[in-house]
Design an enzyme around this catalytic site. Structure first.
Site, PDB file in Angstrom:
ATOM      1  N   TRP A  95     107.898 -18.838-127.528  1.00  0.00           N
ATOM      2  CA  TRP A  95     108.912 -19.284-128.475  1.00  0.00           C
ATOM      3  C   TRP A  95     109.283 -20.754-128.335  1.00  0.00           C
ATOM      4  CZ3 TRP A  95     112.712 -21.317-125.621  1.00  0.00           C
ATOM      5  CH2 TRP A  95     112.860 -20.834-124.307  1.00  0.00           C
ATOM      6  N   ASN A  96     108.991 -21.397-127.201  1.00  0.00           N
ATOM      7  CA  ASN A  96     109.586 -22.710-126.940  1.00  0.00           C
ATOM      8  C   ASN A  96     108.970 -23.823-127.787  1.00  0.00           C
ATOM      9  OD1 ASN A  96     107.220 -22.431-125.256  1.00  0.00           O
ATOM     10  ND2 ASN A  96     107.871 -24.273-124.177  1.00  0.00           N
ATOM     11  N   GLU A 115      98.434 -20.176-119.553  1.00  0.00           N
ATOM     12  CA  GLU A 115      99.314 -21.301-119.235  1.00  0.00           C
ATOM     13  C   GLU A 115     100.662 -20.714-118.868  1.00  0.00           C
ATOM     14  OE1 GLU A 115     101.913 -24.847-121.062  1.00  0.00           O
ATOM     15  OE2 GLU A 115     100.080 -24.403-122.181  1.00  0.00           O
ATOM     16  N   HIS A 140     103.010 -13.149-131.837  1.00  0.00           N
ATOM     17  CA  HIS A 140     103.968 -14.191-131.475  1.00  0.00           C
ATOM     18  C   HIS A 140     105.153 -13.586-130.730  1.00  0.00           C
ATOM     19  CE1 HIS A 140     105.319 -18.235-131.429  1.00  0.00           C
ATOM     20  NE2 HIS A 140     104.376 -18.612-132.285  1.00  0.00           N
ATOM     21  N   CYS A 188     107.147 -26.698-121.522  1.00  0.00           N
ATOM     22  CA  CYS A 188     106.177 -26.321-120.490  1.00  0.00           C
ATOM     23  C   CYS A 188     105.971 -27.461-119.499  1.00  0.00           C
ATOM     24  CB  CYS A 188     104.839 -25.956-121.138  1.00  0.00           C
ATOM     25  SG  CYS A 188     104.930 -24.579-122.310  1.00  0.00           S
TER      26      CYS A 188
END
Length: 462
Positions: free
Chosen positions: A133-134, A231, A158, A265
Site C-alpha cells: 500500500w505504501n 522486497e 493488491h 521502503c
C-alpha cells in the site's frame, strides 16, 4: 453471505470502499485465462508488446487527478504531491526503451563453423504480483510492465488498504486494448493467496512487504520451484561526512526521512554524522523538520498526512517511548490534532542520544521518526550501518566521489547512494541483501529475473 474487504480510510476512519473476495472458482478461472492467453502473447513481437505498454501508460496517466485523491483517502498521502505519476512514467518508459536490447538472444562468443549457438530469454508464464500500500503504483509497475513485455501473463493481488489501485491498473490495460486474460486484478485474502502459490500454477511471484510476509510466501511456494522476488524490510542508514554540503544534506535527508509519513521502503531511518559537523547538522535537521504541517491529506497546505493505519503510528509511539526511557532526547514538540494512541495522525520526531540498544536504531520503523548518532570516523560509521538485519539502501554525504564509493564497497546494502536518497533509478537494479530479501527489479537485470534462459545448440547436417 459474501466475504468482503473494506478500506478503512486513515483520514477519518470511514469505510472508503468495499469489495467482495473472489471465490475459489473465480481464482481458478483467472489462472486458466492467464495460462491460455499467455501462449499467444509469448509469440507476439516485443515491439507490439511495448506498444500495449505505452498505451497502458497513457491511459493510467490520464486518470491521475482521480488517482491522487483516491490515494489520499486510501493511505493518507497529501494531494499536494500529485501521486506517483512521475515515477510510473519514468520506470515504464525506461523498461520499454531497453526491452528489445535486454531480451535479444545472446550469441555464443566463440563461433564454431557448422553450428548456431545462442541463448534466448523465454517468458516465465504466469507471474503473480503481490503489491503493498505504501507506493501502490510504483511497486506494482516495477514488475507488471516488464513481465508483460517479457511475454508473461500477470495476476495482481493488491494490498487491502489500496484495493482501488488494482482496479485502476485493470481499467488502463482495458483501455489500452491488452488481450483479455493477460492482466487480471483479483481480490484475495491471505489463505487464498497461499493456496494459489502452493498449487504449482504460478511460475513467479513478486512480493513487496514485511519480512514475516516474505517468509509466508516462501513457505507457501515451497516445493513448487517457482522463482521469487522478495522486497522486504529496511532500516536504511545515512552517513554524513565532514566535507558535506550541509544545506543540501539537511534538506534531502529530512525529506528522505519524512516523505510519505516515513512509509518508504528506502526511507532514511537512522543517520550517523561525523563529530566535526554533528551539531550543525542536527540543528539544521531539527529546524527544517519543524516546518512540516501535519493534517488532512486533502488539504493543499498539508505536507504530512496520517499514517495508513493507527497501528503503524502506535508502533512509532512505542519506539519513541522506549528510546526515551533508555536516555534518548526528543526534539520536535509539535502539537498535532488527534495525535494520541490509536490514531494514525502523528507528528514527525527527531531523536538524539540514541544507540543500538534502542529498537528505533535497529528495527524497522516505517514511520516519521529518525535517530541521529555522532560518530568519530568511517570505521565506526560503517560498523553501525552494517549493524542491522536489513540491507536495501545506504546513502553517503560527501563531496568526494571516490571516498563514497570506497565506503559503499564495505556497506552491506543493495544500493549505495551519494548525496541523494529515497529514489529508484530504473537503469539500476533494485535489490537487497540479508532480511531485505532476494531477487531484482528494473534495469536489464530485471528482465533477466522475469525470464528463463533457453539454450539452442544447432548443428548443421553433415
Amino acid at each position: 453471505m459474501t466475504e468482503t474487504v473494506k478500506i478503512k480510510s486513515p483520514i477519518d476512519g470511514s469505510i472508503y470502499a468495499e469489495r467482495p473476495l473472489a471465490t475459489d472458482q473465480q481464482v481458478n478461472a483467472a489462472v486458466e485465462r492467464a495460462r491460455a492467453a499467455q501462449v499467444a502473447w509469448a509469440q507476439t513481437p516485443i515491439a507490439e508488446r511495448c506498444r500495449y505498454a505505452l498505451a497502458f501508460l497513457d491511459a493510467l496517466v490520464a486518470m491521475n487527478d482521480e488517482i491522487v485523491v483516491e490515494l489520499a483517502w486510501q493511505m493518507g498521502r497529501p494531494v499536494r504531491y500529485g501521486g506517483e505519476k512521475g515515477g510510473v512514467i519514468e520506470r515504464t518508459r525506461y523498461m520499454i526503451d531497453i526491452a528489445e536490447k535486454a531480451l535479444v538472444p545472446v550469441i555464443a562468443s566463440d563461433p564454431k563453423p557448422g553450428f548456431r549457438r545462442y541463448v534466448k530469454r523465454e517468458p516465465l508464464g504466469v507471474v503473480m504480483v503481490i503489491a503493498p500500500w505504501n507506493y501502490p503504483y510504483l511497486t506494482a509497475v516495477n514488475t507488471i510492465v516488464p513481465a508483460l513485455i517479457a511475454g508473461s501473463a500477470v495476476i495482481l493481488k493488491h494490498a487491502a488498504q489500496t484495493l482501488l489501485v488494482g482496479e485502476r491498473f485493470a481499467k488502463a490495460f482495458d483501455q489500452a486494448g491488452l488481450p483479455k486474460g493477460l492482466f487480471q486484478n483479483i481480490v484475495m485474502n491471505h489463505a487464498q493467496t497461499e493456496k494459489l502459490l502452493g498449487s504449482g500454477r504460478i511460475d513467479h511471484v513478486n512480493f513487496t512487504g514485511s519480512v514475516a510476509g516474505g517468509r509466508a510466501i516462501e513457505r507457501a511456494a515451497a516445493g513448487t520451484f517457482m522463482t521469487l522476488g522478495l522486497e522486504l524490510g529496511g532500516k536504511d542508514p545515512a552517513y554524513v561526512l565532514p566535507d558535506v554540503k550541509m544545506d543540501h544534506a539537511v534538506a534531502n535527508l529530512v525529506d528522505g526521512a519524512f516523505y510519505n509519513s516515513g512509509q518508504c521502503c528506502c526511507g532514511i531511518e537512522r543517520i550517523y554524522v561525523h563529530e566535526k559537523v554533528y551539531d550543525e547538522f542536527v540543528d539544521g535537521f531539527i529546524s527544517l523538520t519543524k516546518d512540516y504541517v501535519v493534517g488532512s491529506p486533502l488539504d493543499q497546505a498539508t505536507t504530512m498526512g496520517p499514517m495508513a493505519q493507527a497501528r503503524f503510528a502506535d508502533l512509532i509511539r512505542e519506539q519513541k517511548a522506549e528510546a526515551l526511557r533508555k536516555g534518548a532526547t526528543a526534539h520536535i514538540d509539535m502539537k498535532v490534532e488527534g495525535d494520541k494512541e490509536g490514531s494514525p495522525y502523528l507528528a514527525p520526531e527527531v531523536l538524539t542520544n540514541v544507540d543500538h540498544q534502542m529498537s528505533v536504531m535497529r528495527e524497522e520503523s516505517f514511520g516519521p521518526i529518525v535517530g541521529i548518532m555522532k560518530v568519530r570516523n568511517d570505521e565506526e560509521a560503517i560498523a553501525l550501518m552494517n549493524d542491522s538485519p536489513y540491507g536495501l539502501t545506504a546513502s553517503i554525504w560527501t563531496r568526494d566521489t571516490d571516498h563514497a564509493a570506497a565506503i559503499g564497497d564495505r556497506v552491506e546494502t543493495g544500493t549505495v547512494f551519494m548525496n541523494r536518497c529515497d529514489y529508484l533509478d530504473p537503469a539500476l537494479v533494485w535489490t537487497g541483501v540479508k532480511d531485505t530479501g532476494k531477487g531484482a527489479a528494473l534495469s536489464a537485470i530485471g528482465y533477466e529475473n522475469l525470464t528463463r534462459p533457453k539454450s539452442y545448440h544447432l548443428r548443421e547436417a553433415i
